[in-house]
Design a protein around this motif. Structure first.
Motif, mmCIF file in Angstrom:
data_model
loop_
_atom_site.group_PDB
_atom_site.id
_atom_site.type_symbol
_atom_site.label_atom_id
_atom_site.label_comp_id
_atom_site.label_asym_id
_atom_site.label_seq_id
_atom_site.Cartn_x
_atom_site.Cartn_y
_atom_site.Cartn_z
ATOM 1 N N LYS A 65 12.950 -33.764 10.694
ATOM 2 C CA LYS A 65 14.399 -33.826 10.457
ATOM 3 C C LYS A 65 14.715 -33.154 9.120
ATOM 4 C CE LYS A 65 18.136 -37.141 10.138
ATOM 5 N NZ LYS A 65 18.473 -38.562 10.027
ATOM 6 N N ASN A 66 15.671 -32.258 9.158
ATOM 7 C CA ASN A 66 16.076 -31.511 7.972
ATOM 8 C C ASN A 66 17.574 -31.257 8.106
ATOM 9 O OD1 ASN A 66 16.712 -29.006 6.416
ATOM 10 N ND2 ASN A 66 14.555 -29.112 5.900
ATOM 11 N N PRO A 67 18.339 -31.416 7.018
ATOM 12 C CA PRO A 67 19.795 -31.239 7.131
ATOM 13 C C PRO A 67 20.226 -29.863 7.632
ATOM 14 C CG PRO A 67 19.208 -32.129 4.976
ATOM 15 C CD PRO A 67 17.927 -31.792 5.683
ATOM 16 N N ASN A 68 19.427 -28.846 7.346
ATOM 17 C CA ASN A 68 19.854 -27.487 7.673
ATOM 18 C C ASN A 68 19.275 -26.958 8.985
ATOM 19 O OD1 ASN A 68 21.265 -27.387 5.206
ATOM 20 N ND2 ASN A 68 19.379 -26.853 4.144
ATOM 21 N N GLN A 69 18.059 -27.392 9.309
ATOM 22 C CA GLN A 69 17.397 -26.860 10.495
ATOM 23 C C GLN A 69 16.212 -27.747 10.860
ATOM 24 O OE1 GLN A 69 15.663 -23.044 9.597
ATOM 25 N NE2 GLN A 69 15.210 -23.670 7.523
ATOM 26 N N SER A 70 15.689 -27.526 12.043
ATOM 27 C CA SER A 70 14.500 -28.242 12.478
ATOM 28 C C SER A 70 13.280 -27.414 12.063
ATOM 29 C CB SER A 70 14.541 -28.422 13.985
ATOM 30 O OG SER A 70 13.431 -29.130 14.420
ATOM 31 N N LEU A 71 12.336 -28.050 11.413
ATOM 32 C CA LEU A 71 11.174 -27.343 10.891
ATOM 33 C C LEU A 71 9.882 -27.991 11.356
ATOM 34 C CD1 LEU A 71 12.262 -27.195 7.129
ATOM 35 C CD2 LEU A 71 12.397 -25.321 8.764
#
Length: 170
Positions: A65-71
Motif C-alpha cells: 500500500k502506497n498513497p501514490n501507487q502500488s509497488l
C-alpha cells in the motif's frame, strides 16, 4: 497499542482454539508475525515462499500500500518475525495460505470474546513500528522494515512507550 495483557489474552484464546479440530488458521503465528514484522494482514496472506531472500533476510511485499501507487517492495524481516516464517510448513506457494478477510474476521471475533476494546489487526503494525523505535532503531532502519518511503508517513505509526521492551520473552 495493545498491552501485554491484551496480547497474552489473544494468544491464550488462540492457543485453546488452535488445538480444536475446527481451527485451520494459525492465528497465534499470524499475530506474532504481524507484531514483529509490521506487515498488514493482506500482505501476510500474499507472501510467497519464492518472495523470501534468505541471504539478506528480507521479503518481497507485492502491491504494498502506497498513497501514490502500488509497488513491489523488498523489506527487511526482523529476527523474531524471520523465525516465525522459517517454522511455517510448506503446504502451499504462500507462506500463510489464508484469506485475508478470514484472518480479519477471526481477529475481530477474538477481541470481542476476550473483551479487548478498540483493537484491530492494523494496530499490530503500529505496535511493531513503535517497538522498533523504542529498541533504538533509527528512521532508515525502521522504514526498511515497514516499507515506508518517507518520514511523514512513518511518523503516523509511531507511539512511544517508555516502559522498556514489553515484548521481551515472546
Amino acid at each position: 497499542r495493545p498491552s501485554v495483557d491484551e496480547f497474552k489474552a489473544l494468544l491464550d484464546f488462540y492457543s485453546v482454539k488452535d488445538r480444536s479440530r475446527h481451527a485451520h488458521i494459525p492465528m497465534t503465528e499470524i499475530i506474532q508475525f504481524a507484531i514483529f514484522s509490521s506487515r498488514r494482514q493482506a500482505e501476510i496472506c500474499r507472501i510467497l515462499w519464492s518472495d523470501l531472500d534468505e541471504e539478506k533476510q528480507r521479503v518481497l511485499i507485492r502491491d504494498i500500500k502506497n498513497p501514490n501507487q502500488s509497488l513491489d517492495t523488498w523489506v527487511h524481516v526482523p529476527d523474531l518475525a524471520w523465525a516465525i516464517l522459517q517454522r511455517q510448513p510448506k503446504v502451499d506457494e504462500r507462506i500463510f495460505p489464508y484469506v485475508s478477510g478470514s484472518v480479519s474476521g477471526s481477529f475481530t471475533n477474538a477481541t470481542m470474546i476476550t473483551g479487548i476494546d478498540n483493537l484491530n489487526f492494523h494496530d499490530l503494525r503500529h505496535e511493531c513500528i513503535s517497538w522498533l523505535f523504542e529498541r533504538g532503531w533509527g528512521i532508515p532502519r525502521v522504514a526498511n522494515v515497514s516499507g515506508h518511503q518517507d518520514w511523514k508517513s512513518l511518523r503516523r505509526y509511531t507511539q512511544f512507550d517508555q516502559a522498556g521492551d514489553k515484548w521481551e520473552g515472546f
